[in-house]
Write a protein that holds these residues in place. Structure first.
Motif, mmCIF file in Angstrom:
data_model
loop_
_atom_site.group_PDB
_atom_site.id
_atom_site.type_symbol
_atom_site.label_atom_id
_atom_site.label_comp_id
_atom_site.label_asym_id
_atom_site.label_seq_id
_atom_site.Cartn_x
_atom_site.Cartn_y
_atom_site.Cartn_z
ATOM 1 N N GLY A 493 0.795 -1.222 0.000
ATOM 2 C CA GLY A 493 0.000 0.000 0.000
ATOM 3 C C GLY A 493 0.821 1.263 0.000
ATOM 4 O O GLY A 493 0.280 2.363 -0.194
ATOM 5 N N GLN A 494 2.134 1.144 0.203
ATOM 6 C CA GLN A 494 3.001 2.317 0.245
ATOM 7 C C GLN A 494 3.245 2.854 -1.162
ATOM 8 O O GLN A 494 3.484 2.104 -2.101
ATOM 9 N N GLU A 495 3.185 4.171 -1.307
ATOM 10 C CA GLU A 495 3.512 4.814 -2.575
ATOM 11 C C GLU A 495 5.010 5.103 -2.607
ATOM 12 O O GLU A 495 5.555 5.674 -1.658
ATOM 13 N N VAL A 496 5.666 4.697 -3.673
ATOM 14 C CA VAL A 496 7.104 4.925 -3.804
ATOM 15 C C VAL A 496 7.379 5.761 -5.037
ATOM 16 O O VAL A 496 6.623 5.735 -6.014
ATOM 17 N N LYS A 497 8.473 6.495 -4.994
ATOM 18 C CA LYS A 497 8.898 7.305 -6.125
ATOM 19 C C LYS A 497 9.929 6.530 -6.951
ATOM 20 O O LYS A 497 10.544 5.576 -6.466
ATOM 21 N N ALA A 498 10.109 6.949 -8.175
ATOM 22 C CA ALA A 498 11.156 6.357 -9.000
ATOM 23 C C ALA A 498 12.512 6.603 -8.347
ATOM 24 O O ALA A 498 12.772 7.689 -7.810
ATOM 25 N N ASP A 499 13.377 5.596 -8.351
ATOM 26 C CA ASP A 499 14.727 5.654 -7.782
ATOM 27 C C ASP A 499 14.727 5.700 -6.254
ATOM 28 O O ASP A 499 15.766 5.954 -5.646
ATOM 29 N N GLU A 500 13.594 5.435 -5.606
ATOM 30 C CA GLU A 500 13.559 5.344 -4.149
ATOM 31 C C GLU A 500 13.983 3.932 -3.733
ATOM 32 O O GLU A 500 13.527 2.944 -4.311
ATOM 33 N N GLN A 501 14.877 3.837 -2.736
ATOM 34 C CA GLN A 501 15.334 2.519 -2.315
ATOM 35 C C GLN A 501 14.195 1.746 -1.668
ATOM 36 O O GLN A 501 13.489 2.237 -0.803
ATOM 37 N N ILE A 502 14.058 0.483 -2.111
ATOM 38 C CA ILE A 502 12.978 -0.357 -1.609
ATOM 39 C C ILE A 502 13.494 -1.618 -0.920
ATOM 40 O O ILE A 502 12.746 -2.300 -0.224
ATOM 41 N N GLY A 503 14.779 -1.962 -1.127
ATOM 42 C CA GLY A 503 15.331 -3.169 -0.521
ATOM 43 C C GLY A 503 16.807 -3.298 -0.821
ATOM 44 O O GLY A 503 17.451 -2.345 -1.285
ATOM 45 N N THR A 504 17.330 -4.495 -0.583
ATOM 46 C CA THR A 504 18.740 -4.759 -0.864
ATOM 47 C C THR A 504 18.872 -6.126 -1.521
ATOM 48 O O THR A 504 18.032 -7.011 -1.355
ATOM 49 N N VAL A 505 19.970 -6.289 -2.255
ATOM 50 C CA VAL A 505 20.249 -7.552 -2.940
ATOM 51 C C VAL A 505 20.505 -8.648 -1.916
ATOM 52 O O VAL A 505 21.169 -8.433 -0.898
ATOM 53 N N GLY A 506 19.950 -9.839 -2.192
ATOM 54 C CA GLY A 506 20.143 -10.977 -1.309
ATOM 55 C C GLY A 506 20.219 -12.271 -2.088
ATOM 56 O O GLY A 506 20.403 -12.271 -3.316
ATOM 57 N N THR A 507 20.037 -13.375 -1.390
ATOM 58 C CA THR A 507 20.087 -14.696 -2.028
ATOM 59 C C THR A 507 19.019 -15.597 -1.429
ATOM 60 O O THR A 507 19.212 -16.810 -1.278
ATOM 61 N N THR A 508 17.864 -15.029 -1.070
ATOM 62 C CA THR A 508 16.777 -15.792 -0.457
ATOM 63 C C THR A 508 16.019 -16.580 -1.515
ATOM 64 O O THR A 508 16.022 -16.239 -2.699
ATOM 65 N N GLY A 509 15.346 -17.629 -1.081
ATOM 66 C CA GLY A 509 14.592 -18.465 -2.007
ATOM 67 C C GLY A 509 15.500 -19.373 -2.807
ATOM 68 O O GLY A 509 16.591 -19.759 -2.366
ATOM 69 N N GLN A 510 15.076 -19.736 -4.004
ATOM 70 C CA GLN A 510 15.852 -20.622 -4.870
ATOM 71 C C GLN A 510 16.906 -19.787 -5.596
ATOM 72 O O GLN A 510 16.653 -19.205 -6.644
ATOM 73 N N SER A 511 18.081 -19.740 -5.062
ATOM 74 C CA SER A 511 19.121 -18.850 -5.563
ATOM 75 C C SER A 511 20.487 -19.488 -5.371
ATOM 76 O O SER A 511 20.736 -20.180 -4.379
ATOM 77 N N THR A 512 21.406 -19.231 -6.320
ATOM 78 C CA THR A 512 22.767 -19.779 -6.233
ATOM 79 C C THR A 512 23.753 -18.766 -5.686
ATOM 80 O O THR A 512 24.928 -19.082 -5.486
ATOM 81 N N GLY A 513 23.299 -17.527 -5.469
ATOM 82 C CA GLY A 513 24.183 -16.503 -4.959
ATOM 83 C C GLY A 513 23.487 -15.166 -4.957
ATOM 84 O O GLY A 513 22.379 -15.010 -5.482
ATOM 85 N N PRO A 514 24.106 -14.144 -4.373
ATOM 86 C CA PRO A 514 23.481 -12.825 -4.302
ATOM 87 C C PRO A 514 23.201 -12.257 -5.697
ATOM 88 O O PRO A 514 24.126 -12.123 -6.508
ATOM 89 N N HIS A 515 21.970 -11.933 -5.958
ATOM 90 C CA HIS A 515 21.601 -11.331 -7.244
ATOM 91 C C HIS A 515 20.189 -10.766 -7.141
ATOM 92 O O HIS A 515 19.440 -11.075 -6.215
ATOM 93 N N LEU A 516 19.828 -9.946 -8.121
ATOM 94 C CA LEU A 516 18.468 -9.414 -8.227
ATOM 95 C C LEU A 516 17.783 -10.040 -9.434
ATOM 96 O O LEU A 516 18.317 -9.995 -10.549
ATOM 97 N N HIS A 517 16.634 -10.635 -9.191
ATOM 98 C CA HIS A 517 15.782 -11.156 -10.261
ATOM 99 C C HIS A 517 14.744 -10.069 -10.546
ATOM 100 O O HIS A 517 13.894 -9.764 -9.719
ATOM 101 N N PHE A 518 14.812 -9.448 -11.746
ATOM 102 C CA PHE A 518 13.991 -8.276 -12.063
ATOM 103 C C PHE A 518 13.072 -8.572 -13.248
ATOM 104 O O PHE A 518 13.538 -8.973 -14.318
ATOM 105 N N GLU A 519 11.776 -8.377 -13.043
ATOM 106 C CA GLU A 519 10.777 -8.616 -14.084
ATOM 107 C C GLU A 519 9.955 -7.359 -14.334
ATOM 108 O O GLU A 519 9.730 -6.550 -13.425
ATOM 109 N N ILE A 520 9.478 -7.229 -15.586
ATOM 110 C CA ILE A 520 8.494 -6.207 -15.958
ATOM 111 C C ILE A 520 7.321 -6.926 -16.617
ATOM 112 O O ILE A 520 7.509 -7.741 -17.527
#
Length: 695
Positions: A493-520
Motif C-alpha cells: 500500500g506504500q507509494e514509492v517514487k522512482a529511484d527510491e530505495q525499496i530493498g537490498t540484494v540478497g540470495t533468499t529463495g531458490q538462488s545460487t548466490g546474491p543477485h536481483l531477479h527483475f521482471e516487468i
C-alpha cells in the motif's frame, strides 16, 4: 470443517495470480464502462430536452415526425461517444454564450484532449500480484480498496441480469400462451385478415389465435406473425371492434414492430437506470400506435367514427394491449394514451399530410446536428501544445509514459537475460522471464518507476521460490517484480517514487548466490526488461551467448537520420544538470538542416511549433503507429507535416535543428510502446532474436 484458511494457503500462486489479473482487469473494465455510461447519460439528457420541447409543438401534426425524433434519443445511446463534426449543437453550445450556463457546462463531458490533460484520469491497474509473505492477502487488499466505479458496475450487472430474467420469463409466458391458444374458427374474420394482408402487401402468412387466459390483444412473431385476440372480445364486443383490432395489428406486422420493440427493450434493459430511456420508450410506444391508427384510417376501409368507437369498447372492457407485447414496464398512463389517440382520430380529421421525403430530410438533418455530441477540435486545435505565444515544453510535459530505470543503478553483472536458458535446477532449457543481475550482498535496490507497493513478502521457504520479494504496480497496467532480496524496506500500500530505495540484494529463495531477479509485466504478460530499461551492466559470458527472444512486433523501425549516436537509451549524465538521469530515447548528431525521416508508417498526432530558446524540447513531431507505438522527434529545425497527416516509412517530416535545450544540432528520437518508453536501438533493424551484445 474449518477449511477456509487452509484452502487459501493451498491455492497455487499461479492460480491466485490469475485471480488477481481477472479482478484488476474487471476493475479496469468497470472504470471504462462507468465513464462511457456517464457520457451517454449526459448526451441523452441534452438531446431529450431538445426533442421533448420540439415534440410538444409537433405532436398534433405528424406522428411519423415525432416517432423519428424520439428515435434519435435511442440512437444516441447506441452510438460511440466520440462522434463529432464542425457544425453541430455541441459546437454552438461551446462557441456561444450558452456554454456559460452552469447546467450545460456540467452536462458536457470533456473532449479527448481535455481528458488527456486531466491528471485525475484513472490509470489501469496491473496484474500479477503475489500471494506470499507479510501476512497480507492481495485479493482481500483489492476488495478493501475497490473503486466506486466497480461497485456501480456490479450493481449495473445485477440490474441487467434481473431485468433480462424478467424479460425472458415474460417472453416465455407469451410463447406458452400462444402454444395453448386455438385458431379463430370464424371464416369471415379469416377472410377479413387476408384482405388486410393483401391491402398492406404482406407476403408472410398471418395466423389468428384466441384464448381465454389473457385479456389483451397483441401481435407476436416476425417471420410467422400471430395475432392474438382474447376470448372476452368475442363475447363482449361486436364484429366491428374485432375487425378494427385485426386491421391495427396487421399494420404492426407490416411495420415489423415486433422486431423494433425487441431492440427498444434491449436498450431499456441496458440503460434501466436512466429515466430518459423510459420516457422516450413511452413516447415511442404512443407514436407507434398513432402511426398504426393513421395507416388504418388512410386505407379508407374503416371510418373514423367506427374506429374510435372500437377503441372506446376496448377502454370500456379494460382490455389494454394495443401496444403489442410491452415486456418492460414503462412510464405513462394507458388511459391517457388512449385519450390522446382518440383525440387524434376524432378531432384531427384534416391532418397535415407530411411526405416521407420531408420527414426523412428532417430526421437526417436533426441526426447530423444533434447526435455528434463530442467536442469538435480543428486540426489547429488538436495539437494542444501549439499556442499564439512563445512557449517551451520540457520532455516530461510531452508525454506521461513510464520511464523504467535500472533498479541497481548500473551496479553488478547481468548473468541471465530474457529468453530460454539452462538453469542449475533443471537439465532442459527453460524460459527465463526476467533479467538476473549479480551484485554484492546488500547492494541497494531502487524502484524502477513510481507506483504502489502491492506485495512485500518477507517470509519465504529456504531454497524455494522467489524468496523475499517486492511487487510495485505502476500506471498503464505495468508491474515490476524484485526477487531474492535480503531486506524489504517497504510495505503493501506504500507509494514509492522512482529511484527510491525499496530493498537490498540478497540470495533468499531458490538462488545460487546474491543477485536481483527483475521482471516487468503488463496486464500479466512478462516483457523483456532490456527493452524498457537500457541496462549499462556488462554481460557474463553465459548471458552474452544467450539468445534473447523479443515479443513479436509487426512494425519495422528505422533510424530517422544517419549520424553519430551521442547518447544512448538508459542511464546517463545530463549535460546541463551534470547529474545522472534516465535518457528515454537516443540522440543522433547531424548537420543543421539534414532531412529527418519517419521511422515507421503512421499518423502525425502532435506538433510543437513554438518554443523558447534554450528551454524545453524545442520543435517536436509526434507520430502514432500501429500496435501501440508512438515515436517522437525533438529539437527539430523545420517541421514539414501537419496533424492528422498520414506518413509512410522513410518520408521526410522535418529537418535537424538545435531548438530548445540543446548543445548542438541533433535529433532526439524516442519510442513509446503501450505507455512506456522503450530502447529504439533494439527495435531498429531488429531480428526475431537479439544476438550477442557488444561489451
Amino acid at each position: 470443517m474449518m477449511l477456509g484458511n487452509f484452502g487459501m494457503k493451498c491455492v497455487a500462486p499461479l492460480g491466485r495470480e490469475k485471480m488477481m489479473t481477472f479482478l484488476l482487469q474487471f476493475e479496469k473494465l468497470a472504470v471504462s464502462f462507468v465513464d462511457f455510461m456517464q457520457t451517454e447519460v449526459a448526451y441523452s439528457a441534452l438531446i431529450f430536452m431538445v426533442i421533448f420541447t420540439v415534440t410538444r409543438f409537433t405532436r398534433r401534426f405528424s406522428p411519423a415526425l415525432n416517432f423519428a425524433l424520439w428515435v434519435l434519443v435511442f440512437l444516441r445511446l447506441v452510438l460511440p461517444t466520440d462522434i463529432s463534426q464542425p457544425f453541430s449543437a455541441r459546437q454552438i453550445v461551446d462557441n456561444g454564450r450558452f456554454s456559460k450556463w452552469m447546467f450545460v457546462d456540467a452536462l458536457m463531458p470533456l473532449s479527448d484532449s481535455e481528458k488527456a490533460a486531466d491528471t485525475s484520469v484513472h490509470e489501469a491497474p496491473a496484474a500479477g500480484l503475489s500471494t506470499e509473505g507479510n501476512g497480507s492477502d492481495p485479493i482481500l487488499s483489492f476488495v478493501n480498496a475497490v473503486k466506486w466505479q466497480t461497485l456501480l458496475f456490479v450493481l449495473w450487472l445485477i440490474g441487467v441480469c434481473a431485468l433480462s430474467f424478467f424479460y425472458i420469463r415474460q417472453l416465455r409466458t407469451f410463447r406458452n400462451l400462444i402454444r395453448g391458444a386455438i385458431p379463430v374458427a370464424d371464416a369471415n374474420l379469416a377472410a377479413y385478415c387476408d384482405d388486410w394482408r393483401q391491402r398492406l402487401h404482406i407476403k408472410r402468412k398471418v395466423q389468428l389465435l384466441s384464448s381465454g387466459e389473457f385479456l389483451s390483444p397483441f401481435t407476436i412473431g416476425l417471420f410467422r406473425p400471430i395475432i392474438f385476440i382474447p376470448q372476452k372480445l368475442f363475447e363482449r364486443a361486436g364484429a366491428k371492434t374485432v375487425q378494427a383490432i385485426i386491421a391495427h395489428e396487421m399494420v404492426h406486422i407490416k411495420r415489423l414492430d415486433d422486431l423494433w420493440l425487441r431492440v427498444q427493450n434491449v436498450v431499456q434493459i441496458l440503460y434501466f437506470f436512466n429515466p430518459v430511456v423510459w420516457i422516450a420508450a413511452s413516447e415511442l410506444n404512443q407514436e407507434r400506435e398513432r402511426l398504426c391508427d393513421e395507416r388504418v384510417l388512410a386505407e379508407g376501409a374503416i371510418s373514423r367514427k367506427t374506429y374510435g368507437e372500437s377503441m372506446l369498447q376496448i377502454l370500456k372492457f379494460n382490455l389494454f394491449g394495443f401496444d403489442g407485447i410491452t415486456l418492460l414496464p414503462g412510464f405513462g398512463n394507458e388511459k391517457k394514451r388512449f385519450k390522446n389517440r382518440l383525440t387524434s382520430i376524432l378531432k384531427n380529421q384534416k391532418k397535415v399530410r407530411t411526405s416521407m421525403i420531408s420527414i426523412a430530410l428532417v430526421f437526417l438533418s436533426s441526426a447530423t446536428f444533434l447526435l455528434p455530441m463530442a467536442k469538435y477540435e480543428t486540426p489547429a486545435e488538436r495539437p494542444v501544445t501549439v499556442t499564439n505565444h512563445l512557449m517551451s515544453l520540457a520532455p516530461d510535459e510531452l508525454s506521461s509514459a513510464l520511464n523504467f530505470r535500472d533498479p541497481l543503478h548500473g551496479e553488478g553483472l547481468i548473468t541471465a537475460r530474457f529468453g530460454k536458458l539452462k538453469t542449475p535446477y533443471s537439465e532442459a532449457a527453460r524460459f527465463h522471464k526476467a533479467v538476473d543481475i549479480k551484485a554484492q550482498m546488500g547492494t541497494p535496490v531502487y524502484a524502477a518507476e513510481a507506483g504502489e507497493v502491492i506485495a512485500a513478502n518477507t517470509e519465504y521457504t529456504l531454497n524455494k521460490g522467489w524468496g523475499r520479494k517486492i511487487e510495485i504496480k505502476h500506471r498503464n497496467g505495468y508491474i515490476t517484480r524484485y526477487a531474492h532480496l535480503k531486506h524489504v524496506n517497504v510495505q503493501v500500500g506504500q507509494e514509492v517514487k522512482a529511484d527510491e530505495q525499496i530493498g537490498t540484494v540478497g540470495t533468499t529463495g531458490q538462488s545460487t548466490g546474491p543477485h536481483l531477479h527483475f521482471e516487468i509485466l503488463q496486464n500479466g504478460e512478462n516483457l523483456n526488461p532490456e527493452l524498457y530499461v537500457g541496462f549499462k551492466q556488462k554481460l557474463s559470458k553465459k548471458a552474452n551467448e544467450q539468445y534473447v527472444i523479443n515479443k513479436r512486433i509487426k512494425v519495422q523501425f528505422q533510424k530517422p537520420v544517419q549520424g553519430k549516436l551521442t547518447s544512448a537509451f538508459g542511464a546517463g549524465k545530463d549535460p546541463f544538470a551534470k547529474k545522472q538521469r534516465k535518457h528515454r530515447g537516443i540522440d543522433i548528431a547531424q548537420k543543421d538542416g539534414t532531412p529527418v525521416l519517419t521511422a515507421a508508417p503512421g499518423t502525425v498526432s502532435k506538433l510543437v511549433l513554438n518554443y523558447e530558446k534554450g528551454e524545453g524540447a524545442g520543435m517536436v513531431v509526434e507520430i502514432t503507429h500501429d500496435d501501440g507505438f508512438v515515436s517522437r522527434y525533438t529539437h527539430l529545425g523545420e517541421i514539414l507535416v501537419q496533424v492528422d497527416q498520414d506518413v509512410k516509412a522513410g518520408a521526410q517530416i522535418a529537418t535537424v535543428g538545435n531548438t530548445g535545450r540543446s548543445t548542438g544540432p541533433h535529433v532526439h528520437f524516442e519510442l513509446e510502446l503501450n505507455g512506456a518508453f522503450v530502447d529504439p536501438l533494439i527495435l531498429i533493424n531488429r531480428k526475431s532474436v537479439v544476438p550477442k551484445r557488444a561489451q
